[in-house]
Design an enzyme around this catalytic site. Structure first.
Site, short mmCIF file in Angstrom:
data_model
loop_
_atom_site.label_atom_id
_atom_site.label_comp_id
_atom_site.label_asym_id
_atom_site.label_seq_id
_atom_site.Cartn_x
_atom_site.Cartn_y
_atom_site.Cartn_z
CG ASN A 196 15.05 -17.01 -20.53
OD1 ASN A 196 15.23 -16.52 -18.63
ND2 ASN A 196 16.47 -16.89 -21.43
CG ASP A 207 16.58 -11.76 -23.25
OD1 ASP A 207 17.26 -11.13 -22.15
OD2 ASP A 207 16.44 -12.91 -22.80
N1 AR6 Z 1 15.21 -6.15 -33.33
C1 AR6 Z 1 13.67 -6.52 -32.55
N2 AR6 Z 1 13.21 -7.77 -32.83
C2 AR6 Z 1 13.80 -9.21 -33.24
C3 AR6 Z 1 15.68 -8.34 -33.20
C4 AR6 Z 1 15.46 -6.97 -32.37
N3 AR6 Z 1 16.97 -6.47 -32.39
N4 AR6 Z 1 16.62 -9.15 -32.57
C5 AR6 Z 1 15.06 -10.46 -32.61
N5 AR6 Z 1 13.81 -10.16 -32.75
P1 AR6 Z 1 13.02 -13.97 -30.12
P2 AR6 Z 1 10.66 -15.31 -28.15
C6 AR6 Z 1 12.43 -10.61 -33.66
O1 AR6 Z 1 13.41 -15.59 -30.30
O2 AR6 Z 1 10.41 -16.29 -29.31
C7 AR6 Z 1 15.86 -15.83 -25.68
O3 AR6 Z 1 16.61 -16.31 -26.17
C8 AR6 Z 1 13.05 -12.01 -33.65
O4 AR6 Z 1 13.16 -12.70 -35.76
O5 AR6 Z 1 13.68 -13.41 -29.61
O6 AR6 Z 1 10.20 -14.53 -27.32
C9 AR6 Z 1 15.27 -15.46 -24.75
O7 AR6 Z 1 16.30 -15.77 -23.76
C10 AR6 Z 1 12.09 -12.53 -33.25
O8 AR6 Z 1 10.78 -12.05 -34.29
O9 AR6 Z 1 12.23 -14.28 -28.94
C11 AR6 Z 1 13.92 -16.51 -24.73
O10 AR6 Z 1 14.42 -17.61 -24.10
C12 AR6 Z 1 11.25 -11.46 -32.33
O11 AR6 Z 1 12.27 -11.10 -32.48
C13 AR6 Z 1 13.88 -16.70 -26.02
O12 AR6 Z 1 14.53 -16.17 -26.32
C14 AR6 Z 1 11.79 -13.03 -31.33
O13 AR6 Z 1 12.31 -13.74 -31.28
C15 AR6 Z 1 12.38 -15.59 -26.18
O14 AR6 Z 1 11.54 -16.37 -27.64
#
Ligand code: AR6
Length: 168
Positions: A24, A34
């Site tokens: 973020n 993250d």
């Molecule tokens: N490896 C690969 N992909 C993953 C993992 C992992 N270990 N864990 C989750 N994902 P998101 P955004 C996937 O929500 O939508 C955070 O709080 C997940 O299933 O992580 O860009 C940040 O600080 C999904 O397909 O990121 C921001 O505030 C993808 O990663 C916000 O979330 C992205 O989901 C960013 O939101």
């Protein structure tokens, strides 16, 4: 020839030159990928990120990977989905392109991405996959030494990216 692979997995386990973090704009950590990256990298990553004083949506910043198997982490805040008329596609493409360019500038050849913006930020999966695949492929045309992997955390995401590659 550049390599582009889609796989199912956990990006924190990737032994690559750089993994990309769907961050973020504060860069101070959060949930989702993250949170996972910050947990595995350890507290030194929190300190390094705090020194960066945030990052605008679509731009990218680099830190070491600390306890991660990856050498670097590239942090990019993707866009929050707001219905599609708020420059979301351009900002998402910027996140992928700026992350790749920063990785290249730092001598990286192997780079792994998560599916930016399709979790907490609610970007529709099929549309995000289309933008990601198109942007990555365009950059790869210019950089034949690169090996880029999309690391999908669940089957639905994996299938969406495979579909986007086939349709291209
Ligand atoms: N490896 C690969 N992909 C993953 C993992 C992992 N270990 N864990 C989750 N994902 P998101 P955004 C996937 O929500 O939508 C955070 O709080 C997940 O299933 O992580 O860009 C940040 O600080 C999904 O397909 O990121 C921001 O505030 C993808 O990663 C916000 O979330 C992205 O989901 C960013 O939101």
């Amino acid at each position: 020839m550049a390599k582009f692979t889609i796989k199912l997995g956990d990006i924190t386990k990737e032994k690559v030159d750089a993994i990309v973090n769907a961050a973020n704009t504060t860069l101070l950590g959060g949930g989702g990928v993250d949170g996972a990256i910050h947990r595995v990298a350890g507290p030194a990553l929190d300190v390094a990120c705090a020194r960066l004083h945030g990052c605008p949506t679509g731009e990218a910043r680099i830190t070491p990977g600390f306890e991660l198997p990856a050498h670097y982490v590239i942090h990019t805040p993707g866009p929050i989905w707001q219905g599609g008329n708020h420059n979301e596609a351009i900002l998402l493409a910027n996140s992928y392109r700026n992350s790749l360019e920063l990785a290249i500038k730092n001598g990286c050849q192997t780079i792994a991405f998560p599916s930016i913006s399709t979790g907490v930020y609610a970007y529709p999966l099929e549309e995000a996959a289309k933008v990601a695949v198109k942007t990555i492929k365009t950059v790869l045309e210019q950089y034949p030494q690169l090996e880029v992997t999309m690391v999908c955390f669940d089957l639905q995401t994996y299938q969406a990216y495979l579909g986007a590659v086939k349709r291209k």
